[in-house]
Design a protein around this motif. Sequence first.
Motif, short mmCIF file in Angstrom:
data_model
loop_
_atom_site.label_atom_id
_atom_site.label_comp_id
_atom_site.label_asym_id
_atom_site.label_seq_id
_atom_site.Cartn_x
_atom_site.Cartn_y
_atom_site.Cartn_z
N ASP B 39 -44.83 1.04 19.85
CA ASP B 39 -44.31 0.80 18.69
C ASP B 39 -44.70 1.70 17.68
O ASP B 39 -44.28 1.85 16.29
CB ASP B 39 -45.14 -0.69 18.07
N TYR C 295 -35.69 -20.12 17.72
CA TYR C 295 -35.55 -20.21 16.38
C TYR C 295 -34.53 -19.56 15.78
O TYR C 295 -34.09 -19.90 14.64
CB TYR C 295 -37.04 -19.94 15.65
N GLU D 9 -33.74 -5.01 14.29
CA GLU D 9 -34.94 -4.70 13.06
C GLU D 9 -35.20 -6.03 12.21
O GLU D 9 -36.07 -6.11 11.61
CB GLU D 9 -33.97 -3.65 12.00
N GLU D 14 -35.55 -13.42 11.18
CA GLU D 14 -34.83 -14.32 11.47
C GLU D 14 -35.05 -15.43 12.15
O GLU D 14 -34.96 -16.75 11.93
CB GLU D 14 -33.54 -13.65 12.28
N GLN D 15 -36.00 -15.40 13.12
CA GLN D 15 -37.09 -16.53 13.52
C GLN D 15 -37.85 -17.15 12.63
O GLN D 15 -37.88 -18.32 12.89
CB GLN D 15 -37.68 -15.87 14.79
N GLU D 17 -36.88 -17.59 9.50
CA GLU D 17 -35.95 -18.48 8.78
C GLU D 17 -35.56 -19.80 9.69
O GLU D 17 -35.50 -21.08 8.93
CB GLU D 17 -34.81 -17.52 8.60
N LEU D 19 -37.70 -21.20 11.60
CA LEU D 19 -38.80 -21.90 11.78
C LEU D 19 -38.96 -22.75 10.39
O LEU D 19 -39.02 -23.88 10.19
CB LEU D 19 -40.32 -20.96 12.00
N ASP D 32 -41.78 -10.70 1.81
CA ASP D 32 -42.19 -9.66 0.83
C ASP D 32 -43.21 -10.00 0.18
O ASP D 32 -43.32 -10.05 -1.20
CB ASP D 32 -40.82 -9.36 0.16
N GLN D 77 -44.62 -7.12 12.62
CA GLN D 77 -43.40 -6.57 13.29
C GLN D 77 -43.75 -7.21 14.76
O GLN D 77 -44.86 -7.44 14.81
CB GLN D 77 -43.12 -5.20 13.14
N VAL D 78 -42.76 -6.97 15.53
CA VAL D 78 -43.11 -7.09 17.15
C VAL D 78 -44.23 -6.45 17.54
O VAL D 78 -44.07 -5.05 17.45
CB VAL D 78 -41.93 -7.18 17.67
N THR D 80 -47.06 -5.58 16.31
CA THR D 80 -47.61 -4.48 15.40
C THR D 80 -48.40 -5.72 14.37
O THR D 80 -47.83 -6.61 14.00
CB THR D 80 -46.62 -3.87 14.66
N SER D 81 -49.78 -5.25 14.26
CA SER D 81 -50.51 -6.17 13.33
C SER D 81 -49.78 -6.10 11.88
O SER D 81 -49.19 -5.35 11.64
CB SER D 81 -51.89 -5.22 13.38
N PRO D 82 -50.06 -7.44 11.37
CA PRO D 82 -49.63 -7.60 10.04
C PRO D 82 -50.55 -6.72 9.04
O PRO D 82 -51.47 -5.91 9.39
CB PRO D 82 -49.95 -9.01 9.61
N THR D 83 -49.92 -6.40 7.84
CA THR D 83 -50.65 -5.52 7.01
C THR D 83 -51.30 -6.27 5.76
O THR D 83 -51.44 -7.52 5.77
CB THR D 83 -49.70 -4.89 6.08
N ASP D 85 -51.73 -6.49 2.82
CA ASP D 85 -50.96 -7.26 1.62
C ASP D 85 -50.45 -8.83 1.90
O ASP D 85 -50.28 -9.61 1.36
CB ASP D 85 -49.87 -6.33 1.11
#
Lengths: 216, 216, 357, 357
Positions: B39, C295, D9, D14-15, D17, D19, D32, D77-78, D80-83, D85
């Motif tokens: 990634d 989902y 992307e 989408e998943q 949404e 859920l 966001d 992201q797939v 990838t660790s969240p950020t 914020d």
Amino acid sequence: MLTVLTHRQVIVWIERTAEVMKANRDTLTELDAAIGDADHGNNMDRGYQAAVAKLPGDETDVGAILRSLSMALISKVGGAAGPLYGTFFLQASNALKGRTELTEADVERLLETGIDGVMMRGKAQAGEKTMLDALIPARDAFATARGRGASLTDCLEAATEAAGQGMRATIPMIATKGRASYLGERSRGHQDPGATSSYLILKTLTEIAQEGRTAS
Amino acid sequence: MLTVLTHRQVIVWIERTAEVMKANRDTLTELDAAIGDADHGNNMDRGYQAAVAKLPGDETDVGAILRSLSMALISKVGGAAGPLYGTFFLQASNALKGRTELTEADVERLLETGIDGVMMRGKAQAGEKTMLDALIPARDAFATARGRGASLTDCLEAATEAAGQGMRATIPMIATKGRASYLGERSRGHQDPGATSSYLILKTLTEIAQEGRTAS
Amino acid sequence: MKKLINDPEDVTREQLEGLALAHPDLLEVHFDPTFVKARQAPEAGKVAILSGGGSGHEPMHAGYVGRGMLDAACPGQVFTSPTPDQMLEAGKAVAGGRGILQIVKNYTGDVMNFQMAADLLREEGIAVRNIVIDDDVAVKDSTYTAGRRGTGTTVIAEKICGAAAVAGYDLDRLAQLCRRVNLRGKSMGMALTSCIVPQNGRPTFEIGEDEIEIGIGIHGEPGVERIGIETADAITEILAGHILDDGPYARTLTEWDPDRDDWVEVEVVDETLVKGDRLIALVNGMGGTPLSELYTVYARLHALVEASGMSIVRRLIGPYMTSLEMQGISITLVKADDELLRLFDAPVHTAGLRWGC
Amino acid sequence: MKKLINDPEDVTREQLEGLALAHPDLLEVHFDPTFVKARQAPEAGKVAILSGGGSGHEPMHAGYVGRGMLDAACPGQVFTSPTPDQMLEAGKAVAGGRGILQIVKNYTGDVMNFQMAADLLREEGIAVRNIVIDDDVAVKDSTYTAGRRGTGTTVIAEKICGAAAVAGYDLDRLAQLCRRVNLRGKSMGMALTSCIVPQNGRPTFEIGEDEIEIGIGIHGEPGVERIGIETADAITEILAGHILDDGPYARTLTEWDPDRDDWVEVEVVDETLVKGDRLIALVNGMGGTPLSELYTVYARLHALVEASGMSIVRRLIGPYMTSLEMQGISITLVKADDELLRLFDAPVHTAGLRWGC
Ligand SMILES: Nc1ncnc2c1ncn2[C@@H]1O[C@H](COP(=O)(O)OP(=O)(O)O)[C@@H](O)[C@H]1O
Ligand SMILES: Nc1ncnc2c1ncn2[C@@H]1O[C@H](COP(=O)(O)OP(=O)(O)O)[C@@H](O)[C@H]1O
Ligand SMILES: [Mg+2]
Ligand SMILES: [Mg+2]
Ligand SMILES: [Mg+2]
Ligand SMILES: [Mg+2]
């Protein structure tokens, strides 16, 4: 000239068919993969192995022998073929209860009552791309041969010949019964697995009769 | 002779790096596929696109520009690279607060404080097969060049040259930090993705300096 | 073939052994013949719910044995209907004196084997009714086919009938209820990949990297149409379109008539979905499909249903009725009413479905 | 690449949404920055439990948001660790006045992002503790690696800590509890196939038809060893062997010290499993693994544990922490005690785990 099939020969028929199903397991399964769910060879192999394991070896009543075959197929084949072949031999066993050998008339009755059983159970007709498309022509050819006075072996040869033709005739058919029917037009161009196993069962019996002729 | 990088050139650096990351997205991701989770290119591309989108175009304070870059990377890159590059530029932005242009000393400070930030955040040292293996040699080469009185462009060229060597030097290394460390011996023979993106970032800045020299 | 199995001939037995070890509080597994029985069955005064079918569809059916759903399940070989002796022994083990409802998916083999089983059970003095689930709208006609296949509605029917049996419904009412769920349930599936039957060791069908099968069954059999790969939204639109636009589907089913004491042919017609309908939805994974993709499909399905003036009031999203490791999905919509929702919501505790307790 | 997706992307959005549409009673999805929040959060007087990580592991973590487990999840992201914020906004949305426990899987990115998030949340006046899960015994040392990865124990820790938060544990006690679960949990995984990251469109690693990866992570990264394909029993023996024989594992973790008001390095040592231990087991599918295969594995695992003089007293068998459509499994064993079992058994209602209500 072979005039009857002994109870011993009926037992050998079952044993020999088990070998034939094992040898043709992949072929039958591949035929089923094309228009079904790829298990017919596995089912028939499993069923006939069980039938051999349960064979009443010193039974002389052909009705009882066929009943034992029927029960093994019903409880081990599963799927569509299990109840259909199971019912085939169950009906035949009822019709042949008490016989220790089978005359031409008996073999014709075996086919007739067996087919009636399959049609009763599966509600199919000729031309729907099923085992019936091998079995019905076989019965008819047997009856015709017998009508013109042919020997038991000749009758069986005629039946097997017709079963083979019927089996190949399933290739261009559109299936309207069983799992292959979901394919509609796409079922065309493939030989029906059940018609193929039916042909093999009859062919095996015919070979036993032929050996009997040679031997006698 | 280019003696300073203007705030405008710092902005162009970010914009140009975004293009470079997009162009190298697949390469970086492939490097990461070999020893990580495939990634890094996606992460850097996403982060730099966000940085460009949020660029304060008429900001003249390089500290503020780098802070905006840092925030975008922190909130858009994710993974390990996000906090690391984010902290790199956050520390640098703190060190360069108020500057509208960067002298040689400032650029050295940028590298120095940035690297300190990465080491503080990620607790890695040189030789662990990470971005530090491109960044640390770059900083050292920059300092050496500056010590012998080279121009800003020459200092940057030396730094990029060293970063490239450092990047390639990661190939035989065994990773002991980050995701690649799980591979142990199997991490050998692959170039570190983070060292590669670090090299690209420095190379882009050097090119901007070179264009500045040509232009002036 | 890459599978977590030991001997391909033993896969059914081995997974059932795991099931027995994992859920001793819920169920017992019997072999020779093979059936899975709810721990507390037989329960006097309750109709027993029995189902079964080929293996390879886990958690269906054995994973739905427990409290509030099935009293027994009969797993066949992989993709092969179970045999009558299995249902006979299972039925005798769980019959609580008020009879047995057999829920049967409409495949030639299953229908015949469960009919033979019903006949055998009746010989033992046990009242039995077979209700066939035939909900797969990918099959358009019943004249030139074996009729619609039984797919996702089976899971909903087992849940609802299981709850109704607990609530004390008698066999007659349960048979009616099950038939009603069937006539109100419609499904359609698709596959991205084939599955591999362990005994065969190779994919049942070949499919290109840019092709998908629409109208797939749950046995690795080819679908009704092969098309180029599409987005999740487009695929959802195709499947949901067939379901939402499905007209009244008439066919003849064989059911047991207790008055005439014989099998009779009954003509039944599906209800069509109309504006205002409240639906139970199942977005089902075929075994190799990640939940995240289900989902994504659900999001589009939800929007399509709303756009048709209906609403999804309950949903199951996950691998509930699988085809080994096949990648693909099926969508099921069942028209609900207050009674069905009350029964759907009732507590259930099985390996594969659990809520309310 | 064959997937039920629209734009590669957009898969995460989408998943989520889907859920949100599927479980409006349980959760809300925010974008966001992206986070998923339990419907009833914030709950005054309850410590909030927050977790997160890369997407592609569904149902983890968003599928564990609801009642009795997580108050919020932050999907990156797939793979990838969240950020930070994301955790900042999620934390502000769910903090109920008694602080936040962040459950963090031990990956360099996750650890750093959650630390930065904790610092940001503390700036908002919210007490935060990060507990790192590092349970993957495939990683043998912590000196030459980033330490053991966080895998299956995470699910058990989220369940247990979620219940403890409902039961009124304060932040300190929760942090201790979570650490205890971690020190008592051990996992190891393997893969038959690679997964395909949607954005990349091709398998992360190539693997032969007769090869498997032992000691795989959950991000499609290669494992620690590649061997020839084995039976399910042999594979189970390899994984369980590493877990059961794992010696005391000492490492330094970074935790927040509320007294010193700073991050500190704490040395912690895993408990080893010994005769008589009662275990919670997770036999986890990687996304493309049929349930039937997990039960086959469970059967062998159960026997191995019993042969070691221990017993499995609770188990989860299914795809609880996946790697997209990867075929493979992981096994987790957590040494339980009365407190852990009581909390494990407490009611939970989330999209991915439900019982007792
Ligand atoms: N209604 C029917 N009547 C007669 N034969 C049938 C009928 N349905 C299916 N068959 C036969 O059964 C064969 C398939 O048997 P098998 O593969 O063992 O069962 P299944 O279709 O359940 O997998 C078909 O090839 C066909 O010859
Ligand atoms: N502790 C660390 N210190 C410095 N750099 C690191 C550290 N850990 C990882 N990295 C860098 O991060 C890069 C990987 O970034 P990326 O792929 O975006 O994150 P992730 O590993 O979380 O997927 C590695 O190639 C390495 O250069
Ligand atoms: Mg078949
Ligand atoms: Mg990476
Ligand atoms: Mg079959
Ligand atoms: Mg990553």
